[in-house]
Structures are given as C-alpha cells and as structure tokens.
Design a protein around this motif. Structure first.
Motif, PDB file in Angstrom:
ATOM      1  N   MET A 130      -1.019  11.217  -6.065  1.00 57.17           N
ATOM      2  CA  MET A 130      -2.448  11.433  -6.308  1.00 57.17           C
ATOM      3  C   MET A 130      -3.344  10.282  -5.862  1.00 57.17           C
ATOM      4  SD  MET A 130      -2.081  11.438 -10.416  1.00 57.17           S
ATOM      5  CE  MET A 130      -3.401  10.353 -10.817  1.00 57.17           C
ATOM      6  N   PRO A 131      -3.355   9.970  -4.579  1.00 58.64           N
ATOM      7  CA  PRO A 131      -4.260   8.917  -4.125  1.00 58.64           C
ATOM      8  C   PRO A 131      -5.731   9.281  -4.310  1.00 58.64           C
ATOM      9  CG  PRO A 131      -3.265  10.021  -2.271  1.00 58.64           C
ATOM     10  CD  PRO A 131      -2.558  10.497  -3.479  1.00 58.64           C
ATOM     11  N   TYR A 132      -6.041  10.560  -4.121  1.00 61.09           N
ATOM     12  CA  TYR A 132      -7.459  10.954  -4.197  1.00 61.09           C
ATOM     13  C   TYR A 132      -8.005  10.778  -5.595  1.00 61.09           C
ATOM     14  CZ  TYR A 132      -6.975  12.713   0.466  1.00 61.09           C
ATOM     15  OH  TYR A 132      -6.753  12.796   1.813  1.00 61.09           O
ATOM     16  N   THR A 168       6.863   1.119  -7.295  1.00 61.04           N
ATOM     17  CA  THR A 168       6.156   2.096  -6.462  1.00 61.04           C
ATOM     18  C   THR A 168       4.892   2.567  -7.157  1.00 61.04           C
ATOM     19  OG1 THR A 168       7.587   3.734  -7.467  1.00 61.04           O
ATOM     20  CG2 THR A 168       8.144   3.002  -5.255  1.00 61.04           C
ATOM     21  N   PRO A 169       3.834   2.764  -6.378  1.00 65.77           N
ATOM     22  CA  PRO A 169       2.668   3.430  -6.950  1.00 65.77           C
ATOM     23  C   PRO A 169       2.935   4.927  -7.042  1.00 65.77           C
ATOM     24  CG  PRO A 169       2.284   2.951  -4.662  1.00 65.77           C
ATOM     25  CD  PRO A 169       3.625   2.395  -4.986  1.00 65.77           C
ATOM     26  N   ASP A 170       2.007   5.651  -7.607  1.00 62.80           N
ATOM     27  CA  ASP A 170       2.148   7.097  -7.673  1.00 62.80           C
ATOM     28  C   ASP A 170       1.764   7.669  -6.309  1.00 62.80           C
ATOM     29  OD1 ASP A 170       2.305   9.668  -8.299  1.00 62.80           O
ATOM     30  OD2 ASP A 170       0.886   9.643  -9.957  1.00 62.80           O
ATOM     31  N   PHE A 171       2.736   8.295  -5.645  1.00 60.07           N
ATOM     32  CA  PHE A 171       2.455   8.772  -4.299  1.00 60.07           C
ATOM     33  C   PHE A 171       1.690  10.085  -4.290  1.00 60.07           C
ATOM     34  CE2 PHE A 171       6.416   6.317  -3.788  1.00 60.07           C
ATOM     35  CZ  PHE A 171       5.903   5.336  -2.970  1.00 60.07           C
ATOM     36  N   ASN A 202       0.846  -1.179   0.000  1.00 59.22           N
ATOM     37  CA  ASN A 202       0.000   0.000   0.000  1.00 59.22           C
ATOM     38  C   ASN A 202       0.890   1.242   0.000  1.00 59.22           C
ATOM     39  OD1 ASN A 202      -1.511   2.243   1.428  1.00 59.22           O
ATOM     40  ND2 ASN A 202      -3.126   0.748   1.156  1.00 59.22           N
ATOM     41  N   PHE A 203       0.403   2.338  -0.556  1.00 56.72           N
ATOM     42  CA  PHE A 203       1.309   3.493  -0.682  1.00 56.72           C
ATOM     43  C   PHE A 203       1.713   4.067   0.664  1.00 56.72           C
ATOM     44  CE2 PHE A 203      -0.764   7.724  -0.078  1.00 56.72           C
ATOM     45  CZ  PHE A 203      -1.968   7.263   0.373  1.00 56.72           C
ATOM     46  N   GLU A 204       0.945   3.782   1.711  1.00 58.27           N
ATOM     47  CA  GLU A 204       1.333   4.258   3.034  1.00 58.27           C
ATOM     48  C   GLU A 204       2.436   3.418   3.655  1.00 58.27           C
ATOM     49  OE1 GLU A 204      -1.640   6.320   5.806  1.00 58.27           O
ATOM     50  OE2 GLU A 204      -2.754   4.723   4.848  1.00 58.27           O
ATOM     51  N   VAL A 219      -7.118   8.582  -7.803  1.00 58.42           N
ATOM     52  CA  VAL A 219      -7.362   7.159  -8.043  1.00 58.42           C
ATOM     53  C   VAL A 219      -8.646   6.730  -7.359  1.00 58.42           C
ATOM     54  CG1 VAL A 219      -6.451   4.852  -7.651  1.00 58.42           C
ATOM     55  CG2 VAL A 219      -4.937   6.661  -8.361  1.00 58.42           C
ATOM     56  N   MET A 220      -8.778   7.151  -6.104  1.00 60.70           N
ATOM     57  CA  MET A 220      -9.985   6.770  -5.356  1.00 60.70           C
ATOM     58  C   MET A 220     -11.230   7.265  -6.062  1.00 60.70           C
ATOM     59  SD  MET A 220      -9.303   7.287  -1.375  1.00 60.70           S
ATOM     60  CE  MET A 220      -7.658   7.850  -1.124  1.00 60.70           C
ATOM     61  N   ILE A 229     -11.718   8.273  -9.193  1.00 62.67           N
ATOM     62  CA  ILE A 229     -11.975   7.743 -10.535  1.00 62.67           C
ATOM     63  C   ILE A 229     -12.484   6.305 -10.457  1.00 62.67           C
ATOM     64  CG2 ILE A 229     -10.906   7.139 -12.723  1.00 62.67           C
ATOM     65  CD1 ILE A 229      -9.011   9.510 -12.279  1.00 62.67           C
ATOM     66  N   THR A 230     -11.831   5.506  -9.615  1.00 63.98           N
ATOM     67  CA  THR A 230     -12.245   4.096  -9.541  1.00 63.98           C
ATOM     68  C   THR A 230     -13.633   3.974  -8.944  1.00 63.98           C
ATOM     69  OG1 THR A 230      -9.950   3.702  -9.027  1.00 63.98           O
ATOM     70  CG2 THR A 230     -11.391   1.821  -8.976  1.00 63.98           C
TER      71      THR A 230
END
Lengths: 560, 482
Positions: free
Chosen positions: A514-516, A509-512, A465-467, A518-519, A521-522
């Motif tokens: 822009m989590p919002y 690594t994921p993209d750190f 997870n990105f965290e 991704v959330m 859009i998905t």
C-alpha cells in the motif's frame, strides 16, 4: 590498380598460408577428471583448453572470436567468469580453483586507468554472451581487491576489478552459449556428455571461462565445468543420461579421462590404465565410435545403495551453518568435518538480534603443519553499514584478542615481506557510499598451526526504498562470500583462493502492498499543517469569542 | 531559591544515577533517541576512520560538520563510561534549563497586562525549566549523548541573547545552530526582530528614566525630540537588519571555511599550518571544496537515510516511487520555508512568539527528530503562558500524547525486533505523534491570533471612540456656529 591474376594468386597463397599457420598454432585439449571426495561426494571436472600462440586477433581457428575481440578491445590480461549453483565446502576436499555460488567476474586490465568503465563494458559483453543479468557492472557489488591475487600474473593488484553476484540463477540458457564456445560444441568429444537436463540436478555445478594472456604473447582459453555428485557408485549413462558416444572431437590433440583418489581401480569397468605422469585413466582415441564408452564404477563392498539423490542442492548448507558455530574453542583439527589434505577451514555467519544491528563473523583455521600467510578480502554491500571500530580478531590460543596493526600500504605496493610482519594487519579500508560502492576491508593474517582466528565486525542496516527491494523482499539479500587467498612463502604452496560461505541478510521490509495509502495519509498530514496554518492566519478566529463591539460600524471589516 | 537549587540538584542526581547504572546501553538501542544524525556511535566511528586516514564521512555514518569531529577527536570506544563526556552533556542540559528559566522570567516581566495569577507567575519559570530538565525524554537524550542537544542549546542561547538585545552574539550563536543543522537558519529574521524590539524597549526605558529626572516644560522641545526619535529609530532598524543578516552570514561562512580548512588538511591531523608557503595553493588546488556539505547539509535536506524515527518523512520516502522522490522532497522542504513568510508578516510585532512558532515548526518538520525535541517544543511554546489559557482540547492532547508516546517503543519492537508486526504500525504511531504536535502548534497559533486581535480591537475601539467623540464635538460645535 588492376587485379592481375598473379596478384590474386599471391593473395590466395598468403591467405592459405596464414590460415594454416593459425591452425597449427591453436592447440586444443580435452580432459575429464573423476575424483573421489569426502562424504560420498564425487567430482567430475571437465577441462577444455585452447591455447593460441602469437594471436593476430584477425584470424581465429579454434580460439573463440568473441573472446579474442574482447581481450583486444579492452586490453585485458585476465578474465574469469563463472556461474555456479550450490555451495562447495572445503570439507569435501580440495579441488583447486572453485567458485562461489551465483556469478563471479574477475577482470585484470593492462593499466589502472578507467577501470570501472572498462569493467562495465566487459561485464556487459559477458552478460550478452552468456545471457546473465547485467548487474555485474553494478557499482554496489563490484570492487577492487588489492591484495588478493586471482592469477599467476605479476603485480595485478590495482588493475583487477572483481564482482560477485551471489543470487544469479543458473540454467540451461547459460550452458548453451558456453557449449557453443567449444570447437566441437556438444556434438562430439567429452562435451557430448553434458546434457543440460541432467546437469542441473546435481549437488554442485559450476561452469567457468578463463582467458589469460601471458607475457609470451599467447592466449589461453580455459573452459571448466565442475560437477559434484553425491553417489557411491556411478555409471556415465546414469549421471549424464548417455554413455560417451564417439567420435571424439577431431580438433582435440589429446582427450583423456583421469581418475584420482580411488583406492580400488579394479572396480572400474573398463579398468583404467597408466597414462603417464603417475596418472591413471584413459586416453581416448578416435576409434571410439565402434562401441560406447560407458565408464562404470561399483565398489566391491556395498553398504547400502544411496543411488541418485535428487533435490539435495543446498540441503547441506543448513546443517553446516549450525554445527560450525560452536566449535570455535575446540581444536579444529579433530573435527570430523575435515578432509585429509585440507589446509584451511573457513566458516562465516551472522550474529543478529533484531533486524537493525548485527555482526559478520568469519572463522579461519589453519590445518597445515606450518604457518599460513593469508589475506582476507571482505566486501559488504552499502546497506550493511560497517562499524570499522568494531573490527576485532580473536585467536583460540588462550582465547585472546589480537592487536590489528594498521598498514596503509596503498602507496607502497608489492612488498610482500612487509605484509606478514605482524600476526594481523589491516591493509585497506574502503568505506561504503549510500546506494553506491560497498565497504571493503582487507586483512593480512599469519596463522600458527592449529590456530583459529575469529574476525568479527558489526554493522547497522540501511533502509531501502520499497522499489529497491527484490520482488521476493522477505527472502533476504544474499551477501557475497569473503575471499581468503593463500600467499605461499615456499614454492610448493601455490597461491590459492578460497571462498567462505555466502550469507543471507534479512532487511526490515516496508509494506509493499500500500504505497498509495502511505503517500496520501502523510501528505494529508502535511496539508493539514499548511491548511490550518493559513486558515488561522487569514481568518479572524478571535472575533467569535469576543463580545460585540459598540463601535463596530466604524471599523472596516478586515484590515489585516 | 532553595526550591530551584534542589530541583537542579535532583536533575543532576537523576542523570548521574542513570549513568552509573549503565542505562546508556539500554537507551542507545532506542530509535526515539538515536537517529543517524544524532547518534554518538556514528561520531566515534568517524573519529576511528579519521585515525586510519580515511574520510570520516565514508560509510554514511557521520553527518555532523567537521568542527564536532575536532571537538570530539579524543573519544574512544569506552566513551560512554567517560565521566568527562557525561559532565559535558549534563552541563548542556543544565545551561538549557537555566536559559529557559531566565527567558521566561524576563518575558513575564515585560508583559504589561498581567492576566496571570501572581503566585502562578512566580512559580512558572521554575516549573517550565524543571519540566525541561527533569523529564525522562531529556534525561534519556543526555544518556545517549544526543548530538541534537547542541542545537537546542544554541537556539535557547541565541533567544536569550536577543532578549538582551545583543545582536552580535545572538547571531553568532544562531549561526552555530545553523552550521550544525541548517534549518535553524530560518530563525534569523525573528531573532533580529526580537533584537530590534528589545533595543527599542531598552531605549524607551532609558528615556523614561531621563524623563523622570529632568522635567520638560516646553511642548515644542518634546515634539522635536519625538521627530528625532522616529528618525533615529528608522535609520537604526535598517542598520540592525543589515548588520544582523550580514553578521549571521559572516559567522556561518567563517565556520564553513574554517571547517573546510580543517577537513582538507589531512584527516588524521587537524593542524592548520598557515606558515606553510604552499598553504593557499593546497587549499585551492584541492578540487574537493566543501565535500562535507554533501554528507551534512545535503543529507539533512535530501533525507537520504530512511531509518525509522518519530518524524514524518521516513516512511513517506520509503513508500514513494523513486522517480517522484526528488520532486516530493523539494516541494515539502520548499513549502516549509515559504510557509514561514506569512507567519513572519503576521507576527512581526510579536517576535518572541514568532521565534517560538518557527522553532517548533523546524522541530516538528525535522528529518531526524528525537523524543527530546518534544519537551523542548513544549517549553518553547509555553514561553508566553497567557496563550495557554486560550488553547482548546488540552485534556485531549495530554491523553493523546501519553498514549502515542507509550506506543512508539512497542510498535517499533514488534516490527524490528520480533517481526510480528509490519512497518505500518510504526508508521501509524509516528504519524499520529507528528500530527499531534502539528495540532498543538495550530492551537497555539489560534490562541495567539485571538490575543492579538483582541489587543488590536481594543486599540481600534479606543481610537474609534475618540474619533466618534471628536467628530460629534465638531458637529455640535458646527451646529452651534450655525
């Protein structure tokens, strides 16, 4: 009960008596060993030893109280904690017990029960004392090596817990509490040389604390500082910033400086003397305070003065990884990267293509003239999902693959003759758990003289997870080194412990940033799924395409 | 017949050739076909661990229930070159293809209003089943020994059995699917509905046969028969519902208990020794009941592995804060289940379509989908070809899927292999793939709604016209009376 003057006197007398007793039973020694190593390296080894016989855990004189309590409360038998900066390679020469980069904590308890919870409390206290991070207690990195013996105690196999943090930073904040454990702090004695500003510029720096409770009911507290310098000539005032200014520590029963491995003792000023036991050096007396003790060494045949080499911590690592990869098939003994008395050579590296699959390769070479009995302890974190079926051992003799015999010895312990019956045997497998314990394998190996074993195992990387990524996620994860311990058949071969190189593992690594996005859009995709789904079910989509029915006035608008 | 056989042979030949040239190792690195759930490497690792006396579920590699371990306990490192295993996976695809053929043929035969061209109708079963059998995605999943092929086989088989009104066997096969992957358990209601409908149709057909044989003259007898029939039907449906759900749960629990027994009796040997006097004691004294559920069902439902795939969840859960993770997973899975209730109510009289919709929604919202699910989804949805006529944007979908599927592999490569792009590339493309699937499903539902409303309106129109006429007649007669 009234306190009569007599009883008060009585108590006074006894407290004085026990105080004196404690004083007489704590023994404290200081020693500095200067040793010449290969490749222009010099070792400065500070040993501060406190031995307390028959401790009662109530009155402490020289033995640090914090550690006394720690030992008593957690029923510890052995504890070793080290903080290290830089990586020590065996090609510089053998220096006895050394430590891997970062932090390392080993604890042996009296009993097997509740090992993890006990270890957690110990690690928290240790990190409290030395101001390190509390991650030692993290189950993802700590584990139990069954067949590696870290101390001279007997049958410690299932009572020892081990944890290694290769990424733990070391700084003066850790040194200050370490110095405070000394009876004289850094005010007097050899410890007065330890100037934090100078120390952390050196090539290799490792401080450790070791507590052993032997069976004769004596506690020994051993503080050790290893410093490796890359110099051709040195002066105390140059390396440590100051010469040794007296007085020496009054509690110390012996303070000595020992010099090893130099060919010409005459180039030292002052010239060292014989100090017994075939050792050369100085025994410092209390009258030091009249003149400063500034040991100076300048060899007579000067080539060019390297001087003091800054910023070379870790420079050596990069070279090492590359040039060791290709000499598997060569006879390792003729390698120039080997010191004279080296008995073993260790390499470790990653093979990767892409960021998902890869393998860890460990190479062990026997440089002795007789067979070596080794155990290898390798612990990999859970996000390296090890495929145990890919575990192979290759020997450079005829380039063949060695069959690994599987010994499930967990039930029958301590039968050491059994361990080395075959050339390679798998002693233990521990599979990892996601976000939990690491995967571990332990091997027993028998190496013929000059033989190199190449142990390789493949893994599949887990995604985090990105965290869960560290703040500098693209730097990679440090993987703790494997531990090779030597099991001597003969008495002259002590049980010794070696560390391989630590590794740096890159995880995708994921993209750190822009989590919002991704959330949102998905979840929009999900929303469209539910939304249009309900819309289709409730609305009358078909009616638009249909012609107007003649009897529309009779049908009720919506009966669905 | 020759065409069909030659197509089957072509499919088998294609697979054999690709196996022979060792394309397995190429496709085994592709994330579209190898997920943590379906990977064959992981199965082998589990077998290896088991042979060393360790739990096969350790290391979080293996996530299938224990019976698969027992089935494949003989595999070894060179299994990708093992022709026996290859033949098993070819056979699975072959059976799937045949089942699709049979299902479509049967459904086409049953449809009353034949809107389709008879020529088209004749070729349709062969076309669809060969689309499934000959497309590269299915072949690739066969190459890498994709464990998801089993679930597909079970679902198709249970649909086929339900079409033949075989309740016992179809629930058994469905329970196998649910045992493997949990989510197919949602199919139990449509499968029972399908069984009931098929049974009543068979019943009707029989009565019709009887009718033709014996002519009935008296109307009273007819009415009595009708009443009896309805009564019989009502009691029968209830019995069927009860039996279906009970059997399904029974089979499922039986499989779980069986695997628990297998799993408990040491990992290394799979023998169940019932003669052992302490057998039940051992079974109950072991505190680790059904520990494999944590590594199989919980793993699937909780989506613990965030390895990239073509699904919707992996990046969403990578990028959500750990605090909200449980909430998000629970909500999404809960709505996936709850959302099927209105469906079931609306399409209860069209069970085959209901099966298709629920199967495809399960496949789309899978945690670890593979590209082989895509042709399966298509074939399942096309089982009722008359819906295809009503769908819109067909050209758009075809083009879109071409582009998206073509980009999946490069975008994965530039992130994982080359390191030149970041995760957003793969996320974007996998999102649009899933989104495209969702839109296709929505179109199918919409066209189904159109068909259904048309049918219903026609019926109502008929009824209302009759009503209109009868009321007019009545009124006119009343007027005449006056």
């Amino acid at each position: 009960m009234k306190h009569t003057p007599l009883t008060i006197l009585f108590f006074l007398f006894f407290s004085l008596y026990f105080g004196c007793l404690a004083q007489s039973q704590d023994k404290y020694t200081e020693a500095l060993t200067i040793k010449k190593l290969n490749k222009n390296k010099l070792l400065f080894k500070f040993d501060f030893n406190t031995i307390s016989k028959n401790p009662n855990y109530q009155n402490y004189f020289l033995f640090p109280k914090t550690f006394g309590n720690l030992v008593k409360e957690n029923s510890l038998e052995y504890l070793r904690f080290s903080l290290t900066q830089g990586m020590y390679h065996l090609k510089y020469g053998e220096i006895g017990r050394y430590s891997p980069p970062g932090g390392e904590l080993i604890a042996t308890f009296e009993t097997k029960e509740d090992l993890e919870s006990k270890f957690r409390t110990v690690s928290r206290k240790i990190s409290g004392i030395f101001g390190t991070s509390q991650k030692f207690s993290d189950l993802t990195i700590s584990a139990q090596p069954f067949y590696t013996e870290f101390n001279s105690l007997e049958s410690t196999s299932q009572r020892t817990h081990y944890s290694s943090l290769p990424r733990e930073p070391v700084c003066t904040e850790n040194l200050t509490p370490w110095l405070k454990l000394l009876p004289c702090r850094s005010k007097a004695g050899l410890a007065s040389l330890l100037n934090p500003i100078k120390l952390y510029d050196l090539f290799y720096h490792s401080m450790s604390v070791e507590v052993t409770r032997s069976q004769e009911n004596s506690l020994s507290f051993h503080q050790q500082l290893l410093l490796v310098v890359e110099l051709k000539e040195f002066k105390f005032s140059q390396i440590f910033g100051t010469p040794l200014i007296g007085p020496i520590c009054p509690f110390s029963s012996q303070t000595k400086i020992q010099i090893e491995g130099f060919s010409d003792y005459s180039s030292f000023t002052p010239t060292p003397e014989e100090i017994g036991n075939n050792q050369v050096g100085f025994i410092l007396k209390e009258n030091l305070n009249k003149k400063d003790f500034n040991l100076h060494y300048s060899p007579k045949e000067k080539t060019n003065n390297n001087g003091y080499n800054h910023n070379n911590i870790g420079n050596d690592n990069s070279n090492n990884g590359n040039d060791n990869n290709n000499n598997f098939n060569n006879n390792g003994i003729n390698d120039e990267n080997i010191s004279k008395n080296q008995s073993i050579k260790l390499n470790r590296f990653l093979k990767e293509s892409g960021k998902i699959r890869g393998g860890v390769i460990t190479q062990i070479t026997n440089l002795e003239k007789n067979d070596l009995h080794l155990t290898l302890y390798d612990s990999l974190p859970w996000f390296m999902r090890v495929y145990f079926h890919t575990l192979t051992i290759k020997s450079n003799f005829e380039n063949k693959e060695i069959e690994i015999t599987d010994l499930n010895l967990e039930s029958e312990q301590g039968n050491e003759s059994n361990l080395f019956a075959n050339q390679a045997s798998l002693l233990r497998i521990q599979t990892s758990q996601d976000h939990g314990r690491p995967s571990i394998f332990e091997l027993a190996l028998v190496l013929k003289p000059g033989e190199t074993f190449q142990i390789s195992v493949d893994y599949l990387k887990g995604f985090l997870n990105f965290e869960e990524h560290p703040f500098d996620g693209n730097r990679g994860f440090d993987i703790a080194p494997a531990i090779v311990s030597m099991h001597g058949k003969k008495q002259n071969l002590k049980k010794r412990i070696y560390y391989t190189d630590s590794l740096l593992l890159m995880l995708p690594t994921p993209d750190f940033t822009m989590p919002y996005n991704v959330m949102t859009i998905t979840t929009t995709a999900f929303l469209i799924w539910y939304g249009s789904f309900l819309n289709n079910l409730t609305g009358r989509a078909g009616l638009k395409l249909k012609k107007k029915s003649k009897a529309k006035w009779i049908i009720k608008p919506d009966k669905f | 017949m020759i065409l069909q056989l030659s197509l089957l042979l072509l499919g088998i030949l294609l697979r054999a050739v690709t196996y022979h040239f060792g394309l397995t190792s190429v496709y085994n690195q592709k994330f579209e076909y190898v997920t943590p759930f379906t990977s064959f490497d992981n199965l082998f690792e589990a077998v290896h661990l088991m042979s060393h006396g360790t739990s096969p579920y350790g290391g979080s590699h293996f996530h299938l229930p224990p019976i698969y371990l027992w089935l494949f306990r003989w595999v070894d490192q060179d299994s990708f070159a093992n022709w026996g295993l290859r033949i098993i996976f070819i056979l699975i695809d072959l059976i799937c293809c045949l089942l699709l053929f049979l299902i479509i043929k049967q459904t086409l035969g049953q449809q009353k209003n034949k809107m389709l061209n008879p020529k088209f109708e004749r070729i349709l079963p062969v076309a669809i089943s060969s689309i499934y059998f000959l497309n590269p995605f299915t072949i690739a999943s066969c190459l890498v020994f994709c464990m998801g092929n089993f679930t597909r086989l079970y679902i198709l088989l249970s649909i086929y059995l339900a079409l033949n009104a075989n309740l016992v066997l179809s629930t058994f096969v469905l329970s196998l699917a649910a045992y493997t992957e949990v989510t197919p358990a949602l199919l139990i209601i449509p499968i029972i509905l399908l069984c009931i409908k098929q049974r009543s149709q068979l019943f009707k057909a029989k009565i019709n046969q009887n009718k033709s044989q014996v002519k009935r003259t008296q109307e009273k007898q007819k009415e009595e028969k009708k009443q009896q029939k309805t009564k019989h039907k009502n009691s029968n449906t209830f019995l069927q519902w009860f039996l279906g759900i009970f059997l399904f749960l029974f089979w499922w629990v039986l499989l779980l208990v069986l695997s628990q027994l297998m799993f408990n009796s040491k990992f290394s040997n799979f023998k169940i020794n019932i003669n052992d006097p302490n057998f039940f004691q051992h079974f109950f004294s072991n505190n680790q009941y059904f520990t494999f559920l944590k590594h199989t069902y919980f793993f699937l439902l909780n989506i613990t592995d965030l390895t990239p795939n073509i699904g919707l969840y992996w990046y969403l859960l990578t990028e959500t804060f750990v605090v909200f993770r449980q909430f998000l997973v629970f909500t999404l899975q809960f709505i996936n289940v709850i959302g099927l209730i209105p469906f079931t109510i609306r399409f209860r009289s069209y069970p085959l379509f209901l099966v298709a919709v629920i199967t495809s929604s399960i496949t789309i919202l899978k945690a670890y989908p593979t590209l082989a699910d895509f042709p399966f989804l298509f074939c399942i949805l096309v089982m009722q070809p008359k819906l295809l006529e009503k769908t819109r944007y067909r050209a758009f979908f075809i083009r879109g899927f071409q582009v998206v599927i073509g980009l999946l592999s490069p975008f994965y490569k530039i992130w994982i292999q080359d390191g030149t792009g970041n995760a957003n590339y793969l996320f974007g493309i996998s999102l649009s793939f899933s989104f495209g699937e969702i839109l296709v499903l929505m179109e199918m539902i919409r066209s189904a709604m159109i068909v259904i409303t048309n049918e219903k309106d026609k019926k109502k129109e008929k009824n209302s016209l009759q009503y209109y006429i009868s009321t007019k007649k009545k009124k006119s007669s009343q007027r005449k009376d006056k």
